[in-house]
Design a protein around this motif. Structure first.
Motif, mmCIF file in Angstrom:
data_model
loop_
_atom_site.group_PDB
_atom_site.id
_atom_site.type_symbol
_atom_site.label_atom_id
_atom_site.label_comp_id
_atom_site.label_asym_id
_atom_site.label_seq_id
_atom_site.Cartn_x
_atom_site.Cartn_y
_atom_site.Cartn_z
ATOM 1 N N PRO A 45 6.138 -1.141 -0.974
ATOM 2 C CA PRO A 45 4.752 -1.626 -1.089
ATOM 3 C C PRO A 45 4.025 -1.033 -2.297
ATOM 4 N N ILE A 46 4.264 0.248 -2.603
ATOM 5 C CA ILE A 46 3.586 0.870 -3.745
ATOM 6 C C ILE A 46 4.195 0.369 -5.063
ATOM 7 N N HIS A 47 5.531 0.415 -5.145
ATOM 8 C CA HIS A 47 6.151 0.147 -6.448
ATOM 9 C C HIS A 47 6.445 -1.318 -6.718
ATOM 10 N N VAL A 48 6.642 -2.093 -5.675
ATOM 11 C CA VAL A 48 6.904 -3.520 -5.898
ATOM 12 C C VAL A 48 5.611 -4.331 -5.777
ATOM 13 N N LYS A 49 4.820 -4.006 -4.763
ATOM 14 C CA LYS A 49 3.591 -4.790 -4.552
ATOM 15 C C LYS A 49 2.376 -4.200 -5.241
ATOM 16 N N GLY A 50 2.512 -2.960 -5.726
ATOM 17 C CA GLY A 50 1.392 -2.328 -6.419
ATOM 18 C C GLY A 50 0.247 -1.916 -5.499
ATOM 19 N N MET A 51 0.591 -1.621 -4.240
ATOM 20 C CA MET A 51 -0.462 -1.164 -3.310
ATOM 21 C C MET A 51 -0.875 0.266 -3.625
ATOM 22 N N LYS A 52 -2.096 0.583 -3.284
ATOM 23 C CA LYS A 52 -2.553 1.970 -3.419
ATOM 24 C C LYS A 52 -1.864 2.811 -2.335
ATOM 25 N N LYS A 53 -1.629 4.091 -2.665
ATOM 26 C CA LYS A 53 -0.858 4.941 -1.759
ATOM 27 C C LYS A 53 -1.483 4.993 -0.347
ATOM 28 N N HIS A 54 -2.777 5.199 -0.276
ATOM 29 C CA HIS A 54 -3.386 5.337 1.055
ATOM 30 C C HIS A 54 -3.334 4.020 1.840
ATOM 31 N N GLU A 55 -3.433 2.910 1.122
ATOM 32 C CA GLU A 55 -3.319 1.608 1.809
ATOM 33 C C GLU A 55 -1.907 1.410 2.338
ATOM 34 N N ALA A 56 -0.936 1.752 1.483
ATOM 35 C CA ALA A 56 0.464 1.596 1.884
ATOM 36 C C ALA A 56 0.779 2.502 3.075
ATOM 37 N N GLU A 57 0.196 3.682 3.080
ATOM 38 C CA GLU A 57 0.452 4.613 4.195
ATOM 39 C C GLU A 57 -0.166 4.111 5.491
ATOM 40 N N GLU A 58 -1.323 3.519 5.370
ATOM 41 C CA GLU A 58 -1.985 2.990 6.566
ATOM 42 C C GLU A 58 -1.165 1.830 7.157
ATOM 43 N N LEU A 59 -0.739 0.956 6.250
ATOM 44 C CA LEU A 59 0.084 -0.178 6.666
ATOM 45 C C LEU A 59 1.399 0.320 7.292
#
Ligand code: ADP
Ligand code: MG
Length: 247
Positions: free
Chosen positions: A109-123
């Motif tokens: 999610p972070i490296h492929v989708k470019g999500m922010k770390k905290h968003e990716a962690e929540e998801l």
């Protein structure tokens, strides 16, 4: 009349060879949006190859594969799009050993989708909780049982929020006592409304969740139908033989 049905996966006259070895022979199958399909068949019949062709892990040489309206061709763009839409869970869990469970789940999610770390962690925590390993999130894969690791692999795939989930014998490397927890997790996923394609010989699972069971042998689709049709009224000797061996 025009066919208005929405298909998640279409394979038309697909052929694949490894060198001279013809491993997929004129495969024709259409899987509807949200349909749950189980593929079974003897070892070496081409089940893994078929599923790997669907998310472009293997190339096919002839025919057409369309996944979520994207035709799989040589262009890298189409591959990236298809992989973003289709999550895959393998027999061996393929987790990154040097990353925690949470890191395994947030990587793509972070490296492929470019999500922010905290968003990716929540998801990720949301899906990690869903597969009931929230208390393990900060551990490393080797600190978990096989069943727990496979549930992490499922959560990791879900974190990409795919519309299609592909499973290749997700329980066959597990000790028997861990099979149920993984199957139960997969059964729960059916509520999420994704299209599911699963290679498995777990007939109980197939009967409970599959709209359709497809039997492959020697590179071809031999029979397909509802679980009851396929398991209780097999038409071909090949399927009868296969069922007598797995029962
Ligand atoms: P299944 O998953 O049903 O056991 P596979 O799709 O793994 O079957 O394999 C189908 C056939 O292709 C088998 O004969 C297998 O030996 C062969 N095969 C699979 N992967 C490769 C590969 N990378 N190179 C060459 N042959 C392969
Ligand atoms: Mg296989």
């Amino acid at each position: 009349m025009q066919d208005e049905t929405k298909y998640a996966i279409t394979m038309e006259n697909v052929n694949k060879w490894y060198g001279k070895h013809h491993v997929l022979k004129d495969i024709n199958i259409r899987i509807k949006d949200q349909e749950k399909v189980v593929i079974c068949g003897p070892s070496g019949s081409g089940k893994s190859t078929l599923i790997r062709c669907i998310n472009g892990l293997e190339e096919h040489q002839e025919g057409k594969i369309v996944v979520d309206d994207i035709e799989l061709c040589d262009e890298l763009n189409s591959l990236d799009q298809v992989r973003g839409n289709a999550g895959m869970v393998f027999q061996s869990f393929n987790l990154f050993p040097h990353m925690t469970i949470l890191e395994n789940c947030t990587l793509a999610p972070i490296h492929v989708k470019g999500m922010k770390k905290h968003e990716a962690e929540e998801l990720a925590m949301n899906f990690i909780s869903r597969v009931q390993i929230a208390d393990q999130a900060h551990k490393y894969p080797t600190q978990l049982s096989g069943g727990q690791q496979q549930r992490v692999a499922i959560a990791r795939a879900l974190c990409m929020q795919p519309r299609i989930m592909l499973f290749d014998e997700p329980t066959s490397a597990l000790d028997p006592e861990m099979v149920k927890e993984v199957l139960d997790t997969m059964i729960e996923l059916t509520d999420l409304g994704m299209t599911m394609l699963c290679v498995t010989h777990e007939m109980g699972f197939a009967k409970q969740v599959a709209d359709r069971v497809v039997f492959m042998d020697n590179g071809s689709i031999i029979e397909s139908g509802t679980p009851i049709e396929v398991f209780e009224t097999p038409r071909t000797d090949r399927l009868k033989l296969f069922l007598s061996q797995i029962l």
